[in-house]
Design a protein around this motif. Structure first.
Motif, PDB file in Angstrom:
ATOM      1  N   CYS A  36      83.526  34.637 120.465  1.00 50.54           N
ATOM      2  CA  CYS A  36      84.323  33.821 121.382  1.00 50.54           C
ATOM      3  C   CYS A  36      83.449  33.392 122.541  1.00 50.54           C
ATOM      4  O   CYS A  36      82.677  34.195 123.076  1.00 50.54           O
ATOM      5  N   THR A  37      83.533  32.116 122.905  1.00 51.17           N
ATOM      6  CA  THR A  37      82.704  31.595 123.988  1.00 51.17           C
ATOM      7  C   THR A  37      83.583  31.066 125.112  1.00 51.17           C
ATOM      8  O   THR A  37      84.658  30.527 124.858  1.00 51.17           O
ATOM      9  N   GLY A  95      84.723  25.727 122.773  1.00 51.03           N
ATOM     10  CA  GLY A  95      83.531  24.910 123.017  1.00 51.03           C
ATOM     11  C   GLY A  95      83.313  23.851 121.953  1.00 51.03           C
ATOM     12  O   GLY A  95      82.189  23.418 121.722  1.00 51.03           O
ATOM     13  N   VAL A  96      84.370  23.452 121.246  1.00 47.23           N
ATOM     14  CA  VAL A  96      84.193  22.394 120.237  1.00 47.23           C
ATOM     15  C   VAL A  96      84.972  21.128 120.589  1.00 47.23           C
ATOM     16  O   VAL A  96      84.947  20.163 119.840  1.00 47.23           O
ATOM     17  N   ILE A 139      90.924  34.751 131.821  1.00 45.81           N
ATOM     18  CA  ILE A 139      91.946  35.017 130.811  1.00 45.81           C
ATOM     19  C   ILE A 139      91.370  35.944 129.748  1.00 45.81           C
ATOM     20  O   ILE A 139      90.160  35.961 129.507  1.00 45.81           O
ATOM     21  N   SER A 175      90.411  37.223 126.243  1.00 47.24           N
ATOM     22  CA  SER A 175      90.024  36.556 124.997  1.00 47.24           C
ATOM     23  C   SER A 175      90.935  37.026 123.868  1.00 47.24           C
ATOM     24  O   SER A 175      90.569  37.839 123.032  1.00 47.24           O
ATOM     25  N   SER A 176      92.129  36.464 123.862  1.00 48.45           N
ATOM     26  CA  SER A 176      93.081  36.871 122.816  1.00 48.45           C
ATOM     27  C   SER A 176      92.590  36.423 121.440  1.00 48.45           C
ATOM     28  O   SER A 176      92.865  37.075 120.433  1.00 48.45           O
ATOM     29  N   GLY A 201      89.350  26.360 120.864  1.00 46.52           N
ATOM     30  CA  GLY A 201      89.592  27.544 121.694  1.00 46.52           C
ATOM     31  C   GLY A 201      91.050  27.832 121.968  1.00 46.52           C
ATOM     32  O   GLY A 201      91.442  28.984 122.167  1.00 46.52           O
ATOM     33  N   SER A 258      89.753  36.714 120.165  1.00 50.24           N
ATOM     34  CA  SER A 258      88.940  37.768 119.525  1.00 50.24           C
ATOM     35  C   SER A 258      89.832  38.648 118.664  1.00 50.24           C
ATOM     36  O   SER A 258      89.438  39.107 117.594  1.00 50.24           O
ATOM     37  N   SER A 314      84.566  30.589 118.339  1.00 51.87           N
ATOM     38  CA  SER A 314      85.806  30.084 118.921  1.00 51.87           C
ATOM     39  C   SER A 314      85.508  29.384 120.239  1.00 51.87           C
ATOM     40  O   SER A 314      84.786  29.914 121.073  1.00 51.87           O
TER      41      SER A 314
HETATM   42  P1  AMP Z   1      87.735  25.103 124.915  1.00 49.81           P
HETATM   43  O1  AMP Z   1      87.757  24.847 123.454  1.00 49.81           O
HETATM   44  O2  AMP Z   1      86.552  25.892 125.345  1.00 49.81           O
HETATM   45  O3  AMP Z   1      87.889  23.821 125.684  1.00 49.81           O
HETATM   46  O4  AMP Z   1      88.999  25.975 125.254  1.00 49.81           O
HETATM   47  C1  AMP Z   1      90.296  25.431 125.148  1.00 49.81           C
HETATM   48  C2  AMP Z   1      91.300  26.366 125.756  1.00 49.81           C
HETATM   49  O5  AMP Z   1      91.369  27.553 125.006  1.00 49.81           O
HETATM   50  C3  AMP Z   1      91.009  26.803 127.185  1.00 49.81           C
HETATM   51  O6  AMP Z   1      92.210  26.820 127.916  1.00 49.81           O
HETATM   52  C4  AMP Z   1      90.490  28.188 127.002  1.00 49.81           C
HETATM   53  O7  AMP Z   1      90.705  28.986 128.137  1.00 49.81           O
HETATM   54  C5  AMP Z   1      91.245  28.691 125.813  1.00 49.81           C
HETATM   55  N1  AMP Z   1      90.433  29.689 125.139  1.00 49.81           N
HETATM   56  C6  AMP Z   1      89.155  29.541 124.774  1.00 49.81           C
HETATM   57  N2  AMP Z   1      88.696  30.654 124.169  1.00 49.81           N
HETATM   58  C7  AMP Z   1      89.717  31.523 124.140  1.00 49.81           C
HETATM   59  C8  AMP Z   1      89.857  32.854 123.672  1.00 49.81           C
HETATM   60  N3  AMP Z   1      88.852  33.478 123.084  1.00 49.81           N
HETATM   61  N4  AMP Z   1      91.066  33.437 123.797  1.00 49.81           N
HETATM   62  C9  AMP Z   1      92.080  32.806 124.388  1.00 49.81           C
HETATM   63  N5  AMP Z   1      92.013  31.557 124.857  1.00 49.81           N
HETATM   64  C10 AMP Z   1      90.839  30.910 124.753  1.00 49.81           C
END
Ligand code: AMP
Ligand code: MG
Length: 412
Positions: free
Chosen positions: A182-183, A249-250, A199, A201-202, A297, A204, A247
């Motif tokens: 998870c990133t 960052g895409v 938050i 990292s649910s 994510g 994971s 998970s």
């Molecule tokens: P991102 O894909 O990085 O733009 O993340 C999109 C959303 O998913 C953001 O609100 C993040 O905080 C949430 N998110 C990203 N990774 C996780 C994770 N491992 N567990 C729970 N929520 C996540």
């Protein structure tokens, strides 16, 4: 952006079926067997008694009745698991228990209820035709029969059959190890201090649980901050797994970072972006031939993408032929509107109303609303070009949790 079907096809063609390993039969439960199992002998191996009673020659007790009992000499007692010492001849009987082999010479069994013991003799009150109250050798399985076919999923019945034919261990397809990274700078683990700007990292945990539900083995790589160094270091530890999940960052904007890091360690991208909601920003490719998913994510997007693409992949790796959840038709209980262009997977609750399925959504459908999954037992599939469905229309529903079927009605 490609369609859900095309994404699935492109993924599945890159997914290998894993090799075999030998496990004890209890551990084979739920696994896919990699060999045909042939019966090395008849089961049961010998004709045996289906009742407690007397093994006799049917001719000897022909016409016996309460009024005119026929007396026979009891020559031995046969408990289950014992071998007969003597064959009864004319006028003789063997006391026999359920499961004990029929002695040679006897051709039928009279139930104990239809007899009365009198010293060394037994009085028989009932004539019995040949072959009565007996289980025949090979009536379950004949020597040489194929009792379990290669490719079957092992359930309790198959575990029992393996034992029954003398197999203590069996070859099954291996279970993939699935690396989970998870990133995100905002993420902390559940046992770290939870500050308001962080938050947990649910993902994971949901991803690990989803991997386990498939029967595969999660390998937690932890949380990487949004820096190339940390992402790369963690991803490298994932290269010993059979499949890699990263998970977050895409999404647009973010994606370059994960993509660059992935590229640096040999990621060959197959596609990025699927015409679905939630879960559109999905990346898929391989790193040194290992299937690698860049999952969105948002917690719901992550779960739904896993359902659609990762679950079938893991099942294929483990040798399963049936890769998909059941889809049923249900009557929609509310109005739905959506924009055209993407397939929607709405979180829903399906239930039985008399003899048909009905379905409602679980309320707010934001892709960060994990509670919509907690409340759901299914995903309502709204086709790409659909813009409006009215209450009372039939829709397709993918069943995640079959617990509601306890009313005993078949899926149609
Ligand atoms: P991102 O894909 O990085 O733009 O993340 C999109 C959303 O998913 C953001 O609100 C993040 O905080 C949430 N998110 C990203 N990774 C996780 C994770 N491992 N567990 C729970 N929520 C996540
Ligand atoms: Mg992020």
């Amino acid at each position: 952006m490609i369609s859900v079907e095309e994404a699935l096809n492109r993924i599945l063609t890159r997914i290998p079926v894993l090799g075999l390993e030998k496990v004890d039969i209890i551990s084979s439960l739920g696994r896919v067997i990699g060999e045909d199992i042939l019966a090395p002998r008849d089961i049961p191996p010998l004709d045996n008694s289906a009742m407690d009673g007397y093994a006799v020659r049917s001719a000897d007790i022909k016409g016996a009745s309460r009024e005119n009992p026929i007396s026979l000499m009891v020559i031995e007692e046969l408990p289950a698991g014992a071998l007969p010492q003597r064959a009864p001849t004319k006028g003789e009987a063997v006391r026999i228990m359920t499961g004990a082999p029929i002695p040679p010479g006897a051709d039928t069994v009279v139930m104990v209820e239809d007899t009365e013991k009198a010293g060394q003799q037994v009085r028989v009150f009932q004539g019995v035709p040949p072959g009565e109250n007996m289980r025949r050798a090979g009536e379950d399985v004949k020597k040489g029969d194929r009792v379990i076919s290669k490719g079957s999923v092992i359930r309790a019945a198959e575990v029992g059959m393996l034992a029954s034919v003398g197999r203590a261990s069996v070859y099954v397809h291996q279970r993939p190890v699935v690396a989970i990274l998870c990133t995100g700078d905002e993420l902390v683990d559940v046992d770290e201090g939870i500050a308001d700007h962080k938050i947990v990292s649910s993902n994971s945990y949901t991803l690990s649980a989803q991997v386990m539900e498939c029967g595969a083995l999660p390998l937690q790589l932890g949380i990487a901050k949004d820096t190339p160094e940390e992402i790369e270091e963690k991803l490298r530890q994932g290269l010993r797994a059979d499949l890699i999940l990263s998970s977050a960052g895409v999404s647009v904007g973010d994606y370059d970072l994960v993509k660059d890091v992935l590229g640096g360690i040999g990621f060959q991208m197959e596609f990025w972006g699927v015409a679905m909601r939630p879960g559109q920003p999905l990346a898929f490719g391989t790193i040194r031939k290992k299937p690698t998913f860049g999952l969105p994510g948002n917690p719901v997007s992550s779960m739904v993408s896993f359902e659609q693409f990762v679950r079938p992949s893991l099942l294929k790796m483990m040798g399963h032929k049936n890769l998909f959840r059941p889809v049923v038709k249900a009557i929609l209980k509310e109005n739905i509107i959506k924009k055209p262009g993407r397939r929607h997977f709405m979180r829903a609750r399906v239930s039985l109303e008399e003899d048909r399925y009905v379905v409602t959504t679980t309320g707010p459908q934001g892709s960060g609303i994990l509670n919509s999954m907690v409340e759901a037992n299914s995903l309502l599939i709204v086709p790409e070009e659909e813009t409006e469905i009215k209450a009372g229309e039939k829709v397709q529903v993918l069943i995640l949790d079959r617990g509601f079927e306890s009313a005993g009605v078949e899926i149609t």
